[in-house]
Design a protein around this motif. Structure first.
Motif, short mmCIF file in Angstrom:
data_model
loop_
_atom_site.label_atom_id
_atom_site.label_comp_id
_atom_site.label_asym_id
_atom_site.label_seq_id
_atom_site.Cartn_x
_atom_site.Cartn_y
_atom_site.Cartn_z
N TYR A 85 -14.02 -9.07 -8.60
CA TYR A 85 -13.69 -8.92 -7.18
C TYR A 85 -14.97 -8.58 -6.41
O TYR A 85 -15.34 -7.42 -6.22
N ASN A 91 -5.69 -11.64 5.87
CA ASN A 91 -4.25 -11.60 5.63
C ASN A 91 -3.47 -12.37 6.71
O ASN A 91 -2.35 -12.79 6.48
N THR A 98 -4.86 -7.12 -10.60
CA THR A 98 -4.29 -7.79 -9.42
C THR A 98 -2.82 -8.14 -9.67
O THR A 98 -1.98 -8.01 -8.77
N GLU A 131 1.08 -12.77 -0.20
CA GLU A 131 -0.17 -12.57 0.55
C GLU A 131 -0.91 -13.87 0.80
O GLU A 131 -0.91 -14.76 -0.05
N MET A 158 -1.08 -15.53 -2.79
CA MET A 158 -0.48 -14.79 -3.92
C MET A 158 1.03 -14.92 -3.84
O MET A 158 1.62 -14.85 -2.76
N PHE A 175 -0.93 -5.00 -9.18
CA PHE A 175 -0.88 -4.72 -7.74
C PHE A 175 0.23 -5.55 -7.08
O PHE A 175 1.03 -5.04 -6.29
N GLY A 181 -13.55 -5.30 5.23
CA GLY A 181 -12.78 -5.58 4.03
C GLY A 181 -12.15 -6.96 3.99
O GLY A 181 -11.45 -7.29 3.05
N SER A 182 -12.38 -7.78 5.01
CA SER A 182 -11.74 -9.10 5.15
C SER A 182 -10.22 -9.01 5.17
O SER A 182 -9.53 -9.96 4.82
N THR A 183 -9.72 -7.86 5.64
CA THR A 183 -8.27 -7.74 5.81
C THR A 183 -7.77 -8.71 6.88
O THR A 183 -6.61 -9.13 6.83
N TYR A 205 0.79 -1.23 0.00
CA TYR A 205 0.00 0.00 0.00
C TYR A 205 0.82 1.28 0.00
O TYR A 205 0.69 2.12 0.87
N PHE A 213 -5.32 -0.95 -5.58
CA PHE A 213 -6.29 -1.67 -4.75
C PHE A 213 -7.70 -1.10 -4.97
O PHE A 213 -8.67 -1.86 -5.06
N TYR A 243 -8.98 -13.22 -7.85
CA TYR A 243 -7.56 -12.89 -7.65
C TYR A 243 -6.72 -13.07 -8.92
O TYR A 243 -5.50 -12.93 -8.89
N SER A 276 -4.93 -14.83 1.89
CA SER A 276 -6.26 -14.27 2.07
C SER A 276 -7.16 -15.40 2.53
O SER A 276 -7.72 -16.14 1.71
C1 AVJ Z 1 -7.38 -6.13 1.36
C2 AVJ Z 1 -6.50 -8.17 2.16
C3 AVJ Z 1 -8.86 -7.91 1.87
O1 AVJ Z 1 -7.30 -10.35 0.50
O2 AVJ Z 1 -8.85 -9.81 -0.91
C4 AVJ Z 1 -7.12 -8.12 -3.21
C5 AVJ Z 1 -6.25 -7.76 -0.81
N1 AVJ Z 1 -5.20 -8.93 -2.74
N2 AVJ Z 1 -6.65 -8.72 -4.30
C6 AVJ Z 1 -7.90 -9.52 -0.20
C7 AVJ Z 1 -6.21 -8.25 -2.22
C8 AVJ Z 1 -5.48 -9.20 -4.02
C9 AVJ Z 1 -7.51 -8.04 -0.10
N3 AVJ Z 1 -7.54 -7.56 1.31
#
Ligand code: AVJ
Length: 322
Positions: free
Chosen positions: A57, A168, A215, A282, A254, A218, A163-165, A40, A48, A208, A284
């Motif tokens: 998405y 992570n 993506t 990453e 990812m 990103f 946001g389902s963060t 970020y 994003f 994804y 998720s």
């Molecule tokens: C921000 C962590 C919720 O995991 O879906 C989106 C980030 N990575 N596409 C996710 C993300 C690739 C996203 N989060």
């Protein structure tokens, strides 16, 4: 119209040297990995936002629809007089819906990206002149040492983590994360957490691996950022984006895949890549409703209520400190 009180800003971000140290340590592991918080930078935030608008998405628009339908019920479940602490303030549309329903005396925004913090606090404080605003720039993957907060009108603290963060984190990390927030929230504290649900892997895969390649951009932007900010010499054409669902681990992973054997230099450090070797960028994690409720219980919370969309793509859980 009275102008809103300005947002109080606290910068708790560690020195930029920490990114270098963390990246060097991650690339020295037998299985190379980089923490997703480094996605970020300004360009990463832009990308994003573009991901959130992609047809594939579904999480952002689905969570927003859940908020539209249920924000008043969520506000009732959280209770009156909340100091609402939002971590990872991305799309402030969801937050606006929650603030309208909750009318909290205090809103505390926590994010790693200054751009996001400033944009969302400025927009929100104009709309909610009765609410006090505090912005905290911090890495919320560690327990955040919150500054002393104004107490006027505050009956309880509530965490908002949309946001389902939380995906992570691995399940163990997510439990530790929730445990870490329990003393900060205190007795009577609550949490509202957006969680992506388990579903048809084809739907996850598409989300994804979007057709436009946003993506992928990103993911690769991480390397561009390290070239710029750490003086690395990643050849962006020599890595490709990969994302896949692991049913066993219940998560999207990812990676950045090295397309050939190569060496990358960062300062005086050299990192060798085999052809096909990856940097894990990453996780998720996806949770069925009961799975997340069990995780919350293990972290010392009672799962009070949960709202989902009709297609059961996404869930918003309300938890109470047990
Ligand atoms: C921000 C962590 C919720 O995991 O879906 C989106 C980030 N990575 N596409 C996710 C993300 C690739 C996203 N989060």
């Amino acid at each position: 119209m009275p102008s809103p009180a300005p947002t109080v800003f606290h910068d708790l971000l560690p020195a930029p040297a920490d990114m270098r140290a963390e990246v060097l340590a991650g690339l020295a592991l037998p299985r190379k990995s980089i923490p997703p918080k480094y996605f970020y930078d300004a360009r990463g935030c832009e990308l994003f936002d573009a991901i959130c608008r992609l047809p594939e998405y579904y999480p952002t628009r689905t969570e927003l629809a859940i908020m539209r339908a249920h924000a008043p019920a969520m506000a009732a479940a959280l209770g009156p007089g909340c100091a609402l602490i939002e971590i990872g303030c991305g799309n402030s549309e969801k937050t606006r819906l929650l603030l309208e329903a909750l009318e909290p005396p205090l809103f505390v925004a926590v994010d790693i990206a200054r751009e996001q913090l400033e944009a969302s606090c400025t927009a929100l404080s104009e709309r909610f002149p009765q609410t006090g605003f505090v912005a905290v720039r911090a890495d919320f993957s560690q327990p955040v040492p919150l500054p002393a907060l104004p107490a006027a009108g505050v009956a309880r603290r509530a965490l908002y983590f949309p946001g389902s963060t939380i995906g992570n984190f691995t399940p163990d990390e997510a439990r530790a994360f929730l445990e870490g927030w329990r003393p900060v929230l205190g007795a009577g504290g609550a949490a509202l957490i957006g969680v992506d649900l388990k579903k048809d892997p084809a739907v996850l895969d598409a989300a994804y691996n979007d057709a436009q390649g946003v993506t992928a951009e990103f993911n690769l932007n991480l390397l561009a950022r390290f070239n710029r900010e750490l003086g690395a010499n990643f050849d962006l054409a020599a890595f490709r984006h990969a994302a896949f669902y692991s049913a066993g681990l219940g998560r999207i992973e990812m990676h950045l895949v090295s397309l050939r054997a190569q060496q990358v230099t960062i300062g005086d450090r050299v990192f060798a890549f085999r052809e096909g070797e990856t940097i894990h960028t990453e996780n998720s994690c996806k949770y069925a409703v009961e799975e997340f409720a069990a995780l919350a219980a293990a972290a010392g919370y009672e799962a009070l209520e949960c709202w989902t969309d009709p297609e059961r793509l996404f869930a918003v859980h309300c938890l109470r400190v047990a």
